[in-house]
Design a protein around this motif. Structure first.
Motif, short mmCIF file in Angstrom:
data_model
loop_
_atom_site.label_atom_id
_atom_site.label_comp_id
_atom_site.label_asym_id
_atom_site.label_seq_id
_atom_site.Cartn_x
_atom_site.Cartn_y
_atom_site.Cartn_z
N SER A 146 -12.80 -20.46 -19.28
CA SER A 146 -13.31 -20.61 -17.93
C SER A 146 -14.63 -19.63 -17.76
N GLU A 147 -14.32 -18.36 -18.37
CA GLU A 147 -15.45 -17.38 -18.42
C GLU A 147 -16.71 -17.87 -19.14
N LEU A 148 -16.58 -18.44 -20.30
CA LEU A 148 -17.40 -19.22 -21.23
C LEU A 148 -18.27 -20.34 -20.48
N VAL A 149 -17.38 -21.01 -19.56
CA VAL A 149 -18.12 -22.17 -18.99
C VAL A 149 -18.85 -21.73 -17.96
N TYR A 150 -18.47 -20.56 -17.11
CA TYR A 150 -19.28 -19.93 -16.03
C TYR A 150 -20.76 -19.44 -16.87
N GLY A 156 -27.66 -23.02 -17.72
CA GLY A 156 -28.38 -24.19 -17.42
C GLY A 156 -29.02 -23.90 -15.75
N GLY A 157 -28.53 -22.77 -15.05
CA GLY A 157 -29.14 -22.95 -13.84
C GLY A 157 -28.17 -23.77 -12.65
N TRP A 158 -27.28 -24.13 -13.27
CA TRP A 158 -26.17 -25.16 -12.57
C TRP A 158 -25.58 -24.46 -11.45
N GLU A 159 -25.42 -25.01 -10.35
CA GLU A 159 -24.89 -24.30 -9.15
C GLU A 159 -23.24 -24.15 -9.46
N SER A 160 -22.79 -23.16 -9.04
CA SER A 160 -21.37 -22.98 -9.00
C SER A 160 -20.90 -23.11 -7.21
N THR A 161 -20.40 -24.43 -7.15
CA THR A 161 -20.19 -24.56 -5.62
C THR A 161 -18.81 -23.86 -5.41
N VAL A 164 -16.31 -25.53 -7.82
CA VAL A 164 -16.38 -25.14 -9.28
C VAL A 164 -15.83 -23.71 -9.35
N ALA A 165 -16.19 -22.99 -8.40
CA ALA A 165 -15.62 -21.73 -8.53
C ALA A 165 -14.19 -21.51 -8.51
N GLU A 194 -18.41 -12.80 -9.06
CA GLU A 194 -19.40 -13.73 -8.96
C GLU A 194 -18.85 -15.19 -8.32
N LEU A 195 -17.45 -15.37 -8.92
CA LEU A 195 -17.02 -16.52 -8.54
C LEU A 195 -16.40 -16.58 -7.19
N ALA A 196 -15.96 -15.22 -6.76
CA ALA A 196 -15.49 -15.02 -5.30
C ALA A 196 -16.76 -15.21 -4.64
N ALA A 197 -17.86 -14.80 -4.88
CA ALA A 197 -18.95 -14.74 -4.08
C ALA A 197 -19.35 -16.17 -3.82
N ALA A 198 -19.36 -17.01 -4.92
CA ALA A 198 -19.57 -18.40 -5.04
C ALA A 198 -18.62 -19.34 -4.00
N GLY A 199 -17.74 -18.67 -3.48
CA GLY A 199 -16.76 -19.32 -2.63
C GLY A 199 -15.33 -19.96 -3.26
#
Length: 336
Positions: A146-150, A156-161, A164-165, A194-199
């Motif tokens: 999951s860390e590698l996917v992030y 890619g500049g793809w959003e972590s909704t 996703v987070a 960062e994932l916590a900040a992404a929601g």
């Protein structure tokens, strides 16, 4: 595909991530899967990337090799409804992404579709990964797939909704043992932040994964703990569950993913093992270690694989025979 060396000492470079981004951007049909007996990281990375790529307008086909193995403690994960039956995965896809698989065999029936795709990306963090992709995003120093996917999403500049987070945080928190294992690196903690900040819904994840289990499974845990034994000369604690245990308690095998964590806390032990009888009579053996002990080499000696401190394999012997074989390998490693 030809055999390749394993992944020891590898890292994922920015140019590797960008190559994967280009592969996604050039593809119309993208297929994804993870390994049999999926854990939190397998599911979190699979569903998180499925959601992210769907948002990029790709035709995404995601499946597990055995859908019936989806552990109930992860039913809350966003994107689960997007999973398809394995037979729905198309042949000859533009891109196939294998997640958290140390080798292609772990894809089981989906392996031919992975190897038949125009391009195969292998995303994983197991040190014994045999680098089976056209592109291998493999980093044993990463806390989780999951860390590698992030990292890929960032490249890619793809959003972590928030959805996703939530998936990726689940994979990260489970594979680090709630940030208690040695793979809890500064990078892992930064990604978690960062994932916590992404929601990412941290409270939901904690409740569903660690504080919600069926009464049937609770009874099964009681049986396993009651029959647990310690072999002091090996620093080993072990137990087992049978198909009869499952029938009599009403628990399901996928629920038992974290059962070994009840054993690994036994004071004075360095290795924990749980043996689970499968429907076909084979035995799935899960291993955990601490305090400098390593179970990855043990699992590989017995036909399996995994990390230094968390590994497993499947034995063709019954429980008694599987235990005897495990003890033989442990003693040989200790004295040899």
């Amino acid at each position: 595909m030809a055999d390749k060396p394993d992944a020891r000492g590898r890292t994922v470079r920015e140019e590797d991530l960008q190559a994967a981004v280009r592969a996604v951007e050039k593809s119309t049909v993208v297929c994804l899967s993870s390994h049999v007996n999926p854990d939190g990281d397998a599911l979190g990375s699979l569903l998180g990337l499925t959601l992210a790529l769907s948002a990029q307008g790709k035709a995404v086909y995601a499946a597990l090799p055995r859908p019936e193995q989806f552990p109930p403690q992860y039913h809350f994960l966003p994107g689960r409804e997007m999973l398809r039956d394995p037979e729905e995965i198309p042949e000859g896809a533009d891109l196939f992404i294998a997640l958290d698989c140390s080798n292609a065999e772990r894809l089981e029936g989906l392996r031919p579709k992975a190897e038949g795709a125009r391009f195969l990306v292998n995303v994983d963090h197991h040190e014994d990964n045999n680098l089976f992709g056209h592109l291998d995003l493999v980093d044993p120093g990463a806390s989780s797939t999951s860390e590698l996917v992030y990292r890929l999403l960032r490249a890619g500049g793809w959003e972590s909704t928030p959805e996703v987070a939530t998936c990726l945080y689940t994979g990260l928190v489970t594979d680090t043992g709630r940030f208690q294992h040695r793979n809890t690196s500064p990078e892992a903690l930064a990604v978690a932040s960062e994932l916590a900040a992404a929601g990412a819904d941290l409270a939901l994840i904690s409740r569903e994964v660690y504080e919600s289990q069926s009464l049937s499974y609770t009874r099964l845990v009681g049986r396993a703990l009651e029959r647990a034994e310690v072999l002091e000369d090996l620093g080993l604690v072990f137990s087992y569950i049978t198909q009869r245990d499952l029938r009599e308690t009403g628990a399901s095998l996928p629920e038992t993913e974290d059962l070994i964590d009840h054993l690994r806390t036994v004071r004075g032990t360095r290795v924990a093992a749980i043996l689970k009888e499968l429907e076909d009579g084979k035995v799935r053996v899960s291993l955990r270690s601490r305090d400098g002990a390593e179970v990855g080499p043990v699992a590989r000696a017995l036909g399996g694989g995994g990390h230094a401190n968390a590994a497993g394999y499947t034995s063709d012997l019954d429980i008694e025979g599987s235990l005897a074989r495990l003890l033989e390998v442990l003693r040989r490693g200790r004295h040899g």
